[in-house]
Design an enzyme around this catalytic site. Sequence first.
Site, PDB file in Angstrom:
ATOM      1  CE  LYS A   1      73.149  24.866  82.581  1.00  0.00           C
ATOM      2  NZ  LYS A   1      71.715  24.607  82.509  1.00  0.00           N
TER       3      LYS A   1
ATOM      4  CE1 TYR B   1      58.552  40.993  76.624  1.00  0.00           C
ATOM      5  CE2 TYR B   1      59.208  39.455  74.906  1.00  0.00           C
ATOM      6  CZ  TYR B   1      58.481  40.559  75.313  1.00  0.00           C
ATOM      7  OH  TYR B   1      57.670  41.218  74.425  1.00  0.00           O
TER       8      TYR B   1
ATOM      9  CB  SER C   1      66.867  21.454  73.489  1.00  0.00           C
ATOM     10  OG  SER C   1      67.375  22.753  73.605  1.00  0.00           O
TER      11      SER C   1
ATOM     12  N   GLY D   1      65.090  38.085  80.875  1.00  0.00           N
ATOM     13  CA  GLY D   1      65.801  37.550  79.714  1.00  0.00           C
ATOM     14  C   GLY D   1      64.814  36.773  78.864  1.00  0.00           C
TER      15      GLY D   1
END
Length: 420
Positions: free
Chosen positions: A102, A220, A356, A216
């Site tokens: 991260k 959403y 990803s 966000g």
Amino acid sequence: MNAFQNALKQLKAAADTMPLDSTTLEILKNPDRIVEVSLPVRMDNGALKIFTGYRVQYSNARGPYKGGLRYHIKVDLNELKALALWMTMKCAVVGIPMGGAKGGITVDPKKLSAGELERLTRALARAMKDVFGPDRDVPAPDVNTTPKIMAWIMDEYSKIAGQSTPAVITGKPIAIGGSAGREAATGQGAYYVIEELAKKLKMQPKKTAVVIQGFGNVGYHMANLMHTAGYRVIGLSDSRGGIVDLRKIGMDPKNVMAQKKSRGMIGEMYCIGSVCDGTNYKAVSNEKLLETPCDILIPAALEHQITNKNVSRIKAKIVLELANGPTTPEADEKLRRRKIVVVPDILANAGGVTVSYFEWVQNKQGLYWTEAEVLQKLEPIMRQSFDAIWDRHLKYKTTLRVAAFILALERLQNSIKARL
Ligand code: GLU
């Protein structure tokens, strides 16, 4: 207690429950490497401002380091170390061949102009040119980072490398190698998990009231999927506040988004024109939203939202963690005692990193999949991960969080021991 200490506590709880080799545990108590860089950026007013950027590479035992980049004023090393440990566990939970990392910058990006944001991002990419890499460390979006920001990083990295290198980062716009389905992937993955949980707990969408904190990308899409499936979304919020449907019939998140876009915030959305509808809807703070009586509470914003302070006022039956680390270990223990089911972040939000990984695979092979193909590959991964965790939850008579850590640690242990 800081976020990293909390994450280590979760690691220890799993290690104490399962047969885990002590070498694996010792290795996983610390990140492999921490990189800190200084980023001088020319601001629009001509002044030079220095920002600090970080990358915590936690473990590459299962593959290249993987995890998002966060732009937030509260970004610090303890938070990033916790988030990087969770990424390591998350990738192992869904069984993808990637490690955990991260990074981020301590900055409030809303205070930067578009030009400043681009210069800052490109400075980060330059400073991290030997840290990132398609087979080394592959970043992605996280809090306040967008496909556009991913595009700048991929562009800057490619310029330095002298060749187009889309696989250096995921979450890119589709036009430059992003994957179909990546934007909605976190919500979509969580939705498959909810479906599996609904089977176990015999939940019926129409009878299930849902509250979501965070509007966000992740919150959403989740709200939309739940609403479309017939769940009653009775509470929603963004960083500035929220709204509760007092009739409990449920709101259409698309309407809330349209209002948010035109009015700038959710908390005001029912005040259309000058007539405020305080009969059917109520504006609430983010703290109060979490305390709304409901069946499923979905924190989809930042960490440490359910803590010792407010846990006794949580009135949900299920907490589904779409944010990373929204529940502190003390609060987690109290939820367990109250028999509130917590679906842990490292399972619930793992759909994002799974797609990803699909993006990275597509970039490497230069062959792209349709959204239907992406979802067809995501769905079994999420359902099987849920089942594997549910089995361990029964076998070890433990929470879903500890069971998820156990599953991840079994896989990490195999990869670590295979090379000893
Ligand atoms: N930031 C997301 C997460 O916390 C996605 C990470 C990724 O796609 O690498 O899971």
